[in-house]
Design a protein around this motif. Structure first.
Motif, short mmCIF file in Angstrom:
data_model
loop_
_atom_site.label_atom_id
_atom_site.label_comp_id
_atom_site.label_asym_id
_atom_site.label_seq_id
_atom_site.Cartn_x
_atom_site.Cartn_y
_atom_site.Cartn_z
N VAL A 113 0.60 -1.15 -0.25
CA VAL A 113 0.38 -0.21 -0.03
C VAL A 113 0.65 0.82 0.01
O VAL A 113 0.97 1.82 -0.69
N LYS A 114 1.90 1.06 0.69
CA LYS A 114 2.81 2.27 0.90
C LYS A 114 4.06 2.70 -0.48
O LYS A 114 3.84 4.25 -0.84
N ARG A 115 3.80 1.55 -0.80
CA ARG A 115 5.15 1.81 -2.63
C ARG A 115 3.42 2.36 -3.46
O ARG A 115 3.89 3.32 -4.26
N LEU A 116 2.30 1.86 -3.26
CA LEU A 116 1.30 2.57 -4.29
C LEU A 116 0.82 4.38 -3.67
O LEU A 116 0.51 5.09 -5.03
N MET A 117 1.07 4.01 -2.57
CA MET A 117 1.07 6.08 -2.22
C MET A 117 1.26 6.66 -2.63
O MET A 117 2.01 7.39 -3.67
N ARG A 118 3.31 6.47 -2.51
CA ARG A 118 4.11 6.60 -2.68
C ARG A 118 5.19 7.09 -4.22
O ARG A 118 4.72 8.20 -5.51
N ASP A 119 4.32 6.13 -5.20
CA ASP A 119 4.84 5.78 -6.38
C ASP A 119 3.75 6.31 -7.80
O ASP A 119 4.03 6.83 -8.89
N GLU A 120 1.90 6.58 -7.10
CA GLU A 120 0.86 6.59 -7.73
C GLU A 120 -0.27 6.88 -7.43
O GLU A 120 -0.40 7.82 -8.45
N PHE A 121 -1.03 7.09 -6.08
CA PHE A 121 -1.21 7.27 -5.83
C PHE A 121 -1.60 8.12 -4.81
O PHE A 121 -2.38 8.81 -3.75
N GLN A 122 -0.50 9.43 -5.03
CA GLN A 122 -0.33 9.93 -3.73
C GLN A 122 -1.37 11.15 -3.49
O GLN A 122 -2.22 11.82 -4.50
N GLY A 123 -2.48 11.40 -2.58
CA GLY A 123 -4.18 12.04 -2.28
C GLY A 123 -4.41 11.42 -2.49
O GLY A 123 -6.40 11.78 -2.53
N ARG A 124 -4.63 10.32 -2.66
CA ARG A 124 -5.79 9.58 -3.50
C ARG A 124 -5.98 8.38 -2.31
O ARG A 124 -6.84 7.73 -2.11
N LEU A 125 -4.39 7.42 -2.30
CA LEU A 125 -4.42 6.52 -1.11
C LEU A 125 -3.80 6.11 -0.41
O LEU A 125 -3.31 7.31 0.41
N PHE A 126 -4.29 6.12 1.77
CA PHE A 126 -4.04 6.14 2.52
C PHE A 126 -3.95 5.24 2.97
O PHE A 126 -4.78 4.43 3.14
N ILE A 127 -3.10 5.31 4.46
CA ILE A 127 -3.31 3.07 4.56
C ILE A 127 -2.81 4.23 7.19
O ILE A 127 -2.15 4.97 7.18
N GLU A 128 -3.71 3.76 7.30
CA GLU A 128 -3.56 3.61 9.48
C GLU A 128 -3.23 1.88 9.20
O GLU A 128 -3.72 1.12 9.28
N GLU A 129 -1.91 2.24 10.35
CA GLU A 129 -0.84 0.76 10.46
C GLU A 129 -1.58 0.68 12.27
O GLU A 129 -1.14 1.70 13.32
N ARG A 130 -2.22 -0.22 12.79
CA ARG A 130 -1.83 -1.38 13.90
C ARG A 130 -1.47 -2.21 14.50
O ARG A 130 -0.62 -2.84 12.93
N GLU A 131 -0.86 -2.15 15.43
CA GLU A 131 -0.46 -3.54 15.74
C GLU A 131 -1.19 -4.85 16.28
O GLU A 131 -1.73 -4.68 17.67
N GLY A 132 -1.13 -5.73 15.84
CA GLY A 132 -1.60 -6.82 15.32
C GLY A 132 -3.32 -6.84 15.38
O GLY A 132 -3.45 -5.68 15.05
N LYS A 133 -3.81 -8.38 15.57
CA LYS A 133 -5.76 -8.30 14.95
C LYS A 133 -5.95 -8.12 15.83
O LYS A 133 -6.60 -8.32 16.96
N LEU A 134 -6.96 -6.72 15.83
CA LEU A 134 -8.02 -5.81 16.78
C LEU A 134 -8.98 -5.95 16.95
O LEU A 134 -9.30 -5.34 16.96
#
Length: 249
Positions: free
Chosen positions: A50-71
């Motif tokens: 996801v972060k690669r796609l955000m950086r290389d192609e979809f900046q401003g359209r794709l976002f991510i929030e990361e969490r630690e573990g299955k919550l």
């Protein structure tokens, strides 16, 4: 930056086979959507894709929030809902990463809320028969009768009470007291719909075809269904005793 009034929340855990494909499929639609991925520390490095796609192609359209573990699915969506409200989106979607929900149905859910006046649009497997492809018959029956059970216990009129493909108008999420939503798994989907119904929001079921995942591993478990079974009884009691918020505007 691509403008959009709509954000699609996609929770992920080990979805490396699917995540890039689903992102590209959504961004290929004529209607402009943004995507927020909520990743629960996937060991298969879903987040890195996801972060690669955000950086290389979809900046401003794709976002991510990361969490630690299955919550839990419910807490992932609650986090996504709050993020969407903070970023001023008018229409907020729930969607799986595994193509069980067809991206081509997104504009139909949007249209129900944006143009037909509904507050919540549900991509429904059961409003026009049983529209499920490639599921084992036991799972089809379990899901179908789970929705029948919810309707019987609660008096709730929605056919597909456990559906996870939805579009909310902003005001629904602003009105529901998100921090009071109790359930984390399958029952989360029931609780959100039931709460919207009890508050008095207008709900439409949009017929969709649900297709079992082609790649990756299902996250379903017996515990998820157990939570739903007993959780429905608590929702029925809430329906009698709880004071629900009022709709503003």
């Amino acid at each position: 930056m691509y403008k959009s009034d709509s954000i699609i929340i996609i929770p992920t855990y080990n979805e490396k086979e699917n995540i890039e494909k689903i992102i590209r499929a959504i961004f290929s639609l004529e209607k402009s959507f943004h995507i927020l991925v909520i990743d629960d520390g996937s060991p298969d490095h879903t987040a890195d894709i996801v972060k690669r796609l955000m950086r290389d192609e979809f900046q401003g359209r794709l976002f991510i929030e990361e969490r630690e573990g299955k919550l839990g699915l419910g807490t992932a969506y609650i986090k996504g809902f709050k993020w969407a409200l903070e970023h001023d989106y008018e229409y907020v979607f729930e969607m799986d990463a595994d193509f069980s929900h067809d991206p081509n149905d997104l504009p139909r859910l949007y249209d129900a809320c944006a143009n037909e006046g509904y507050d919540l649009a549900i991509g429904s497997r059961y409003v026009s028969g049983v529209n499920v492809v490639n599921w084992p018959i036991g799972r089809v029956l379990m899901s179908y009768f789970a929705s029948k059970y919810v309707r019987f216990i609660t008096g709730f009129t929605v056919h597909d009470t456990t559906a996870g493909f939805k579009c909310y108008k902003r005001r629904v999420l602003e009105t529901i007291e998100l921090d009071k939503i109790r359930f984390k798994g399958y029952a989360f989907q029931i609780e959100m719909k039931f709460t919207a119904y009890k508050i008095g929001f207008r709900i439409k079921e949009v017929p969709v075809i649900f297709v079992n995942r082609r790649e990756g591993v299902s996250k379903m478990s017996g515990g998820i269904f157990g939570e739903a079974f007993f959780g429905v009884m608590r929702l029925r009691i809430d329906g009698w005793t709880r004071k629900y918020p009022k709709i503003n505007g």
